[in-house]
Design a protein around this motif. Structure first.
Motif, short mmCIF file in Angstrom:
data_model
loop_
_atom_site.label_atom_id
_atom_site.label_comp_id
_atom_site.label_asym_id
_atom_site.label_seq_id
_atom_site.Cartn_x
_atom_site.Cartn_y
_atom_site.Cartn_z
N PHE A 62 -3.65 -30.05 31.72
CA PHE A 62 -3.37 -29.37 30.45
C PHE A 62 -3.43 -30.42 29.36
CE2 PHE A 62 -1.10 -27.04 27.20
CZ PHE A 62 -1.52 -25.74 27.44
N LEU A 63 -3.97 -30.04 28.21
CA LEU A 63 -4.05 -30.96 27.07
C LEU A 63 -3.43 -30.31 25.84
CD1 LEU A 63 -5.08 -33.53 25.57
CD2 LEU A 63 -7.21 -32.27 25.15
N VAL A 64 -2.52 -31.03 25.21
CA VAL A 64 -2.01 -30.68 23.88
C VAL A 64 -2.42 -31.84 22.98
CG1 VAL A 64 0.01 -30.24 22.45
CG2 VAL A 64 -0.07 -29.37 24.80
N TYR A 65 -3.21 -31.54 21.95
CA TYR A 65 -3.76 -32.58 21.09
C TYR A 65 -3.45 -32.23 19.64
CZ TYR A 65 -7.29 -35.51 18.76
OH TYR A 65 -7.93 -36.41 17.96
N ASP A 66 -2.74 -33.12 18.97
CA ASP A 66 -2.39 -32.94 17.56
C ASP A 66 -2.76 -34.23 16.84
OD1 ASP A 66 -1.24 -32.69 15.05
OD2 ASP A 66 0.72 -32.06 15.79
N ALA A 67 -3.87 -34.19 16.12
CA ALA A 67 -4.39 -35.37 15.43
C ALA A 67 -3.64 -35.68 14.14
CB ALA A 67 -5.87 -35.21 15.15
N GLY A 68 -2.60 -34.90 13.84
CA GLY A 68 -1.78 -35.21 12.68
C GLY A 68 -2.46 -34.94 11.35
N GLY A 69 -3.23 -33.89 11.30
CA GLY A 69 -3.88 -33.54 10.04
C GLY A 69 -5.32 -34.00 9.98
N ALA A 70 -5.84 -33.99 8.79
CA ALA A 70 -7.26 -34.27 8.58
C ALA A 70 -7.62 -35.69 9.02
CB ALA A 70 -7.62 -34.08 7.12
N MET A 71 -8.81 -35.78 9.58
CA MET A 71 -9.35 -37.07 9.97
C MET A 71 -10.75 -37.16 9.35
SD MET A 71 -9.28 -38.81 13.76
CE MET A 71 -7.74 -38.23 14.34
N ALA A 72 -11.18 -38.36 9.04
CA ALA A 72 -12.55 -38.53 8.56
C ALA A 72 -13.49 -38.00 9.63
CB ALA A 72 -12.85 -40.00 8.29
N PRO A 73 -14.55 -37.31 9.25
CA PRO A 73 -15.44 -36.74 10.26
C PRO A 73 -16.12 -37.81 11.14
CG PRO A 73 -16.27 -36.26 8.05
CD PRO A 73 -14.96 -36.96 7.90
N MET A 74 -16.38 -38.97 10.58
CA MET A 74 -17.08 -40.02 11.32
C MET A 74 -16.36 -41.35 11.11
SD MET A 74 -19.73 -38.42 12.65
CE MET A 74 -20.92 -39.66 13.15
N ILE A 96 -4.16 -34.24 35.12
CA ILE A 96 -2.91 -34.60 34.47
C ILE A 96 -2.60 -33.64 33.33
CG2 ILE A 96 -3.18 -37.05 35.05
CD1 ILE A 96 -3.96 -37.58 32.15
N THR A 97 -1.33 -33.58 32.99
CA THR A 97 -0.89 -32.92 31.76
C THR A 97 -0.77 -34.01 30.72
OG1 THR A 97 0.31 -31.20 32.95
CG2 THR A 97 1.00 -31.63 30.69
N LEU A 98 -1.39 -33.82 29.57
CA LEU A 98 -1.44 -34.86 28.55
C LEU A 98 -1.07 -34.28 27.19
CD1 LEU A 98 -2.26 -37.76 27.66
CD2 LEU A 98 -4.60 -36.88 27.41
N HIS A 99 -0.13 -34.92 26.54
CA HIS A 99 0.26 -34.57 25.17
C HIS A 99 -0.04 -35.77 24.29
CE1 HIS A 99 2.64 -30.85 26.03
NE2 HIS A 99 2.54 -31.38 27.23
N VAL A 100 -0.79 -35.53 23.21
CA VAL A 100 -1.15 -36.57 22.26
C VAL A 100 -0.75 -36.08 20.88
CG1 VAL A 100 -3.07 -37.83 21.20
CG2 VAL A 100 -3.12 -37.33 23.66
N LYS A 101 0.02 -36.90 20.18
CA LYS A 101 0.43 -36.53 18.83
C LYS A 101 0.37 -37.74 17.92
CE LYS A 101 3.93 -34.26 16.03
NZ LYS A 101 2.93 -33.61 15.20
N VAL A 102 -0.41 -37.60 16.84
CA VAL A 102 -0.38 -38.60 15.78
C VAL A 102 0.83 -38.23 14.93
CG1 VAL A 102 -1.57 -39.59 13.80
CG2 VAL A 102 -2.88 -38.94 15.83
N MET A 103 1.86 -39.04 14.98
CA MET A 103 3.10 -38.76 14.27
C MET A 103 2.87 -38.82 12.75
SD MET A 103 4.91 -38.36 16.98
CE MET A 103 6.58 -38.22 16.41
N TYR A 104 2.15 -39.87 12.34
CA TYR A 104 1.75 -40.01 10.94
C TYR A 104 0.71 -41.11 10.85
CZ TYR A 104 5.57 -43.39 11.30
OH TYR A 104 6.43 -44.38 11.72
N GLY A 105 0.03 -41.14 9.74
CA GLY A 105 -1.00 -42.14 9.51
C GLY A 105 -2.06 -41.58 8.59
N THR A 106 -2.81 -42.47 7.96
CA THR A 106 -3.84 -42.04 7.02
C THR A 106 -5.23 -42.56 7.40
OG1 THR A 106 -3.30 -43.93 5.60
CG2 THR A 106 -2.25 -41.82 5.06
N ASN A 107 -5.30 -43.65 8.12
CA ASN A 107 -6.58 -44.27 8.45
C ASN A 107 -7.09 -43.70 9.77
OD1 ASN A 107 -8.29 -46.34 9.86
ND2 ASN A 107 -8.11 -47.33 7.85
N SER A 108 -8.23 -43.03 9.74
CA SER A 108 -8.78 -42.39 10.94
C SER A 108 -9.08 -43.38 12.05
CB SER A 108 -10.03 -41.59 10.58
OG SER A 108 -9.70 -40.57 9.67
#
Length: 144
Positions: A62-74, A96-108
């Motif tokens: 299982f995957l939970v993916y939270d990139a924490g908002g907008a990311m540069a496309p490239m 595996i069960t995987l949880h990914v969370k960008v807590m905060y940040g601005t640089n992709s």
């Protein structure tokens, strides 16, 4: 790892195939999973970014993916959407069960790099052999 893909089209299939191959390799390397710690969590800071990765070598992908908002496309020639595609392919093939969370940040770049580094650290913690239970599979069901 060498990959000979169709990158003249885009990187999607190559990145996904690398995730599949690495996931299968991890699954095979873990064998019956006797003695592993099973769980791993890591918070990784990278400049202004903080990422959390938590995983369970459960046999239930299982995957939970939270990139924490907008990311540069490239990032250079790397399509940032492929981060989630890699993680999904890796997760489902490793079991595996995987949880990914960008807590905060601005640089992709920092976000993506921190995700992969945190994944490595969390996986390292989860596959460590627990000397107290080295002959046991870490599950009440007796299998993972």
């Amino acid at each position: 790892l060498n990959c000979d893909g169709d990158i003249e089209v885009d990187g999607h299939h190559s990145v996904e195939d690398i995730g599949i191959a690495l996931g299968q390799a991890v699954h095979k390397a873990l064998g019956d999973k006797k003695g592993i710690t099973r769980y791993g969590t890591f918070f990784l800071p990278m400049d202004e970014t903080l990422v959390m990765v938590s995983l369970d070598i459960s046999g239930r992908p299982f995957l939970v993916y939270d990139a924490g908002g907008a990311m540069a496309p490239m990032i250079g020639k790397y399509d940032t959407e492929l981060t989630e595609e890699f993680l999904r392919a890796f997760t489902f093939n490793a079991g595996i069960t995987l949880h990914v969370k960008v807590m905060y940040g601005t640089n992709s770049h920092h976000k993506v790099e921190a995700i992969f580094k945190a994944l490595g650290r969390a996986l390292h913690a989860a596959v460590k052999i627990n000397p107290e239970t080295a002959d046991e599979i870490p599950s009440t069901k007796g299998m993972l």
